[in-house]
Design an enzyme around this catalytic site. Structure first.
Site, PDB file in Angstrom:
ATOM      1  N   SER A 107      38.213  32.861  41.352  1.00  0.00           N
ATOM      2  CA  SER A 107      39.089  33.028  42.506  1.00  0.00           C
ATOM      3  C   SER A 107      38.333  33.695  43.647  1.00  0.00           C
ATOM      4  CB  SER A 107      40.303  33.867  42.111  1.00  0.00           C
ATOM      5  OG  SER A 107      41.175  34.023  43.197  1.00  0.00           O
ATOM      6  N   GLY A 108      38.423  33.073  44.836  1.00  0.00           N
ATOM      7  CA  GLY A 108      37.738  33.620  46.006  1.00  0.00           C
ATOM      8  C   GLY A 108      36.371  33.034  46.250  1.00  0.00           C
ATOM      9  N   THR A 112      38.993  25.906  47.320  1.00  0.00           N
ATOM     10  CA  THR A 112      39.958  25.191  48.167  1.00  0.00           C
ATOM     11  C   THR A 112      39.292  24.692  49.443  1.00  0.00           C
ATOM     12  OG1 THR A 112      41.793  26.503  47.292  1.00  0.00           O
ATOM     13  CG2 THR A 112      42.162  25.376  49.385  1.00  0.00           C
ATOM     14  N   ASN A 157      41.379  37.218  46.531  1.00  0.00           N
ATOM     15  CA  ASN A 157      41.316  36.112  47.485  1.00  0.00           C
ATOM     16  C   ASN A 157      42.557  36.132  48.364  1.00  0.00           C
ATOM     17  OD1 ASN A 157      40.909  33.740  48.821  1.00  0.00           O
ATOM     18  ND2 ASN A 157      40.890  32.423  47.021  1.00  0.00           N
ATOM     19  N   SER A 160      44.528  32.421  47.568  1.00  0.00           N
ATOM     20  CA  SER A 160      44.253  31.999  46.202  1.00  0.00           C
ATOM     21  C   SER A 160      45.234  30.922  45.770  1.00  0.00           C
ATOM     22  CB  SER A 160      44.374  33.208  45.267  1.00  0.00           C
ATOM     23  OG  SER A 160      44.167  32.819  43.927  1.00  0.00           O
ATOM     24  N   GLU A 344      39.609  33.936  35.868  1.00  0.00           N
ATOM     25  CA  GLU A 344      40.194  35.181  36.374  1.00  0.00           C
ATOM     26  C   GLU A 344      40.062  36.297  35.341  1.00  0.00           C
ATOM     27  OE1 GLU A 344      43.545  33.452  39.472  1.00  0.00           O
ATOM     28  OE2 GLU A 344      44.210  34.388  37.593  1.00  0.00           O
TER      29      GLU A 344
END
Length: 974
Positions: A107-108, A112, A157, A160, A344
């Protein structure tokens, strides 16, 4: 020489980790850091792209960059996500290979954003057109809508993804997008009712429901409405429905008996029905129904379950509606883009993190399998021998979680379904019994004594050693979240709502469709969807983007070595490099390889005429590269060790320097030779002029002696010749000039004759008066104007120009005319004015003064017309032996009211010459004299053509004029 850029040219660090020397963890991290510090956020591992999140905008995604990477070889330019996108799109378009782009990372890390860049690049390079552009807009604009409903701010994030998304983009045979299908996985719906400390709810709550009025919402969120219009290509009715539902969910979160009325008004549910659904639970078993009263904790659970289910079903409904708007009937080629939650590890990890990390384990497994599969397939395809390489296979971890008998998910489902008291602790006890001896499972309560003293592992937790590291999970909430139960009473109450969308979201509430079968658990549903996803991915050609976040502060220009190292380890990037290098570190098609290194061999430089493969063979043999260092495939050259490639690069670099020196040498030689030839040419010119000067000086001396000698010999003859000329002083008046006695006197003879002629002419001119000079000047002007142009001209040469043919000052008949004209009269002549209507002539007195042309009546002497010389634009006449001429007047002038004048005169040459000279003197402009056997004359508003023809005259040799029709005057000339 080659001018193209390449992955190997002007490289910061090493652009492809396969070529890193030496290869270890430290050099790997240092190479990433060096490139990151120079804003090079992309690095390759063969065809895999490593992407570091820069946490800032970089100018590397412009339309110019898109064009730069379009239709280029993957290794031709520096590493970029556009290169991978272009390779995948061209393989799909040109080779009919379905593609998938797997974007992984925690995540981060920027997954995306990477998926958006892939989709935007494909949209930019595929076809154009109104329909295609609409499909592209629908695909691209689905992202912000899904992010609004499915993304949230976490401690890792700010944006996220709290759900997994896989989009299949479907193309036609030309490579133009037709539509797509979106699959969503495990929305983290528990965030609706509870968020971890420091985190927020889904974006949509903050974007739309900020407590504003309806008018404010419509004005402030017009962009969101616009996105819905693009996606669904309809009006915003769907958006209005969502806006109505969201406050309903918020009210559920803070529900009290005082708010039930408001909820019921909003949804159209009877208040008593909703009150009972929140107060009682009905359990059906066979033919019996048992209703129990809910306590406070159970009522809170029911409230939260309804809120979570409502949001989750609304999100699925939204995905379904998007799919309906972008679906296509014809499916030709498919490119899948996977953007799913990353691995995560939080301070408190629950059921959601367990499911997310299980998905990442499966992705890592398929990454390893497909990477090795692709590697082996390429070697087989190219006819290269393959050596098996040992690597860590995380299948053992996947089996720990998903095994149908002893897997954690299977045991969790068993606990949820068994009768009796079921708690999170009983679930942990079962894990401790079944998984105690598993090498990747750890628990304080297990029978394995090695963890009894591990104070970092609480009694209510278990720990799994994932491929990405150890993660400790708190079992609290596992059973409830896996059950994900929504009491049937609430489903039935929702189905009774007048709001059509809410009714559709709860179909199981329909009493006519009561299903006593227990719904599948959340874990089993997710396991099945992940299996479907893996099966889908294995049917496509994979392309990988491995995202890494450089720091936990979400700040630019910070590179945390330890954090990056941890991600490199659990992503297995070093293993990926070793697998890639196990066989051959570098491979390249024969054509670009030969093009890059052909200057290293005399036989291939500058041009190789045969097949590229033969040229590479000749090149490598000439360089004496050991045969065990390379292999020839069917279409590529395979180089085993990076040192061999670097040796080629060093030789190429040296050769380029040598070629540059050669070019400089040739240029300098050419420049010096050019300068030398110029100097030599100048020397020759100087020498020739000098020799000419010397020869001329000598020749002059010789000539002078010869001339003196000749003069001495011929002085008597010359004296006799001059004496004869003196005696013949009137010889110039006769045609015969005295002959020269000797040939050497020829030039002297001609020059004396010319000088004498000029002298005689001057003497003749000196006898002229000023009046005679003026007459001759006019004669000369007439010659320039009419000689060889007007047949009448030769007859005028012998006639003197008198001008005043009428003695106006002496004849009392013209006294009245004399008094009316106060200027000097240049011409006074009787002319025939031609009537343009019938061609008949009328006598008129034609007067020319210094400033005007006047026409007067011959009998009375009255002035009929007066024309300023400035209004006369042209004089037209024929080339024949007649006296007709036309005087054209300026359009719009006062004198031109009735049109131009057409005259006939016996003194045409004189009149035209004097009119020309006077106009030039008065207006400083030359009068246009047009000589043509056919010209136009203006008559009021019409134009009449005057045409001259040869004809027999009845009245002798006098030209006659006759009107033929409305547009033609015909003049017959003898």
């Amino acid at each position: 020489m080659e001018t193209k850029t390449s992955l190997l040219d002007n490289m910061i660090g090493v652009g492809d980790m396969v070529l890193l020397e030496p290869l270890n963890e430290d050099t790997f991290i240092n190479n990433l850091k060096k490139r990151f510090d120079h804003s090079e956020i992309y690095t390759y591992i063969g065809s895999v792209v490593i992407s570091l999140n820069p946490y800032r905008s970089l100018p590397i995604y412009s339309p110019e960059k898109v064009e730069e990477y379009r239709n280029r070889n993957f290794y031709e330019l520096s590493p970029h996500i556009f290169a991978l996108s272009d390779e995948a799109y061209r393989s799909l378009r040109d080779q009919d290979k379905d593609q998938c782009i797997l974007i992984t990372g925690e995540s981060g890390a920027g997954k995306t954003e990477a998926s958006k860049l892939v989709m935007s690049y494909v949209a930019a390079v595929c076809g154009k057109g109104a329909e295609v552009n609409q499909v592209k807009e629908q695909l691209l604009q689905s992202n912000p809508v899904l992010e609004a409903f499915g993304n949230a701010k976490t401690v890792r994030n700010d944006n996220s993804s709290r759900f997994g998304k896989y989009m299949d983009i479907e193309f036609d045979f030309k490579g133009d997008p037709l539509g797509g299908v979106i699959s969503n996985y495990l929305l983290e719906k528990s965030r609706v009712v509870k968020q971890p400390r420091g985190e927020r709810n889904f974006h949509i709550f903050y974007q739309i429901l900020s407590g504003g009025s309806e008018d404010l919402l419509c004005k402030s969120y017009a962009y969101t409405v616009f996105l819905f219009q693009i996606i669904f290509t309809t009006d915003a009715s769907i958006f209005v429905s969502l806006v109505c539902l969201l406050p309903f969910k918020l009210l559920l979160l803070i529900i009290t008996i005082m708010r039930l009325k408001e909820i019921c008004e909003l949804t159209g549910i009877d208040q008593s029905v909703l009150e009972r659904a929140f107060s009682f639970r009905t359990v059906e078993a066979k033919q019996e129904k048992v209703s129990t009263t809910l306590n406070v904790a159970q009522a809170y659970y029911a409230r939260d379950a309804l809120a979570k289910n409502l949001y989750s079903r609304l999100f699925s409904w939204l995905v379904t509606r998007i799919n309906e708007s972008i679906k296509t009937k014809v499916r030709k080629k498919v490119m899948g883009v996977l953007d799913i939650y990353g691995f995560e590890i939080f301070e408190e990890n629950s059921f959601e993190q367990f499911i997310i990390n299980y998905c990442n384990e499966k992705l890592q497994q398929i990454f390893i399998e497909l990477t090795l599969k692709e590697e082996q397939e390429e070697y087989i395809r190219e006819g290269i021998e393959w050596t098996h390489i040992e690597y860590f296979n995380n299948a053992i971890i996947c089996d720990l979680i998903e095994n149908n008998q002893t897997g954690i998910l299977a045991m969790l489902d068993e606990e949820c379904l068994r009768p009796g008291t079921v708690t999170d602790d009983t679930f942990l006890e079962k894990l401790n019994q079944i998984c105690a001896t598993h090498q990747h499972f750890e628990s304080r309560m297990s029978k394995c004594s090695r963890f009894l003293n591990d104070t970092s592992l609480p009694h209510c937790c278990f720990r799994i050693q994932h491929y990405a590291g150890k993660v400790m999970y708190q079992v609290e909430g596992f059973v409830d979240k896996n059950n994900d139960l929504l009491y049937r009473d609430l489903s039935q109450a929702m189905w009774k709502a007048n709001h059509s969308l809410i009714k559709d979201l709860f179909p199981e509430g329909n009493p006519a469709k009561i299903n006593l079968k227990r719904p599948p658990t959340a874990g089993s549903q997710f396991k099945a969807s992940v299996a479907t996803l893996m099966k889908n991915l294995q049917t496509k050609n994979p392309n990988y983007i491995r995202c890494i976040k450089p720091n936990d502060k979400k700040a630019a220009h910070i590179f945390n070595d330890a954090l990056v190292c941890h991600q490199v380890r659990y992503l297995g990037l070093l293993e990926n490099v070793r697998v890639r290098r196990a066989g051959y570190a570098f491979r390249q098609p024969y054509e670009p390889c030969l093009e890059r290194y052909k200057m290293l061999c005399k036989q291939t430089w500058p041009h190789w005429r045969g097949p590229a493969r033969d040229g590479v063979k000749v090149l490598f043999n000439d360089l004496e590269i050991p045969e065990e260092e390379y292999s020839f495939g069917r279409s590529k050259i395979f180089i085993r060790n990076p040192r061999t490639l670097f040796k080629l690069e060093d030789l190429r670099k040296q050769r380029l320097e040598d070629l540059a020196t050669l070019i400089q040498k040739i240029y300098r030689g050419w420049k010096c030779r050019t300068h030398f030839l110029l100097m030599k040419k100048s020397q020759i010119v100087i020498a020739s002029w000098y020799r000419r000067y010397k020869i001329k000086s000598s020749a002059i001396v010789v000539q002078s002696y010869i001339r003196g000698w000749k003069v001495s010999l011929t002085s008597e003859s010359l004296s006799f010749y001059l004496h004869r000329l003196i005696q013949s002083k009137h010889a110039g008046l006769h045609k015969n000039w005295p002959a020269r006695p000797y040939l050497f006197l020829d030039s002297t003879h001609n020059e004396l004759k010319r000088i004498f002629h000029l002298w005689r002419c001057k003497k003749y001119r000196d006898q002229f008066t000023d009046q005679q000079k003026l007459v001759y000047e006019e004669k000369l002007e007439a010659s320039e104007l009419f000689k060889d142009k007007k047949a009448l001209y030769p007859a005028s040469v012998g006639q003197p120009f008198q001008g005043a043919y009428l003695e106006i000052s002496k004849n009392p008949k013209y006294k009245k005319l004399k008094d009316a004209v106060d200027e000097k009269i240049i011409i006074a002549e009787v002319v025939n004015k031609i009537n343009r209507a019938n061609g008949k002539a009328t006598s008129r007195i034609f007067l020319l003064t210094n400033s005007n042309v006047l026409l007067a009546d011959q009998k009375s002497g009255n002035i009929k017309s007066e024309v300023p010389l400035g209004d006369v634009t042209k004089v037209s006449m024929s080339s024949q032996n007649d006296g007709f001429f036309a005087v054209h007047l300026k359009e719009g002038s006062g004198a031109a009211g009735k049109g131009d004048f057409l005259f006939s005169s016996d003194h045409l040459i004189e009149m035209a010459t004097k009119l020309y000279r006077t106009t030039l003197s008065q207006t400083k402009q030359k009068l246009n004299i047009e000589i043509s056997d056919e010209f136009l004359v203006q008559f009021r508003q019409d134009k009449v053509c005057v045409k001259f023809i040869q004809g027999n005259q009845r009245n002798g040799n006098v030209p006659t004029c006759k009107r033929k029709n409305n547009r033609l005057l015909e003049v017959a000339v003898p």
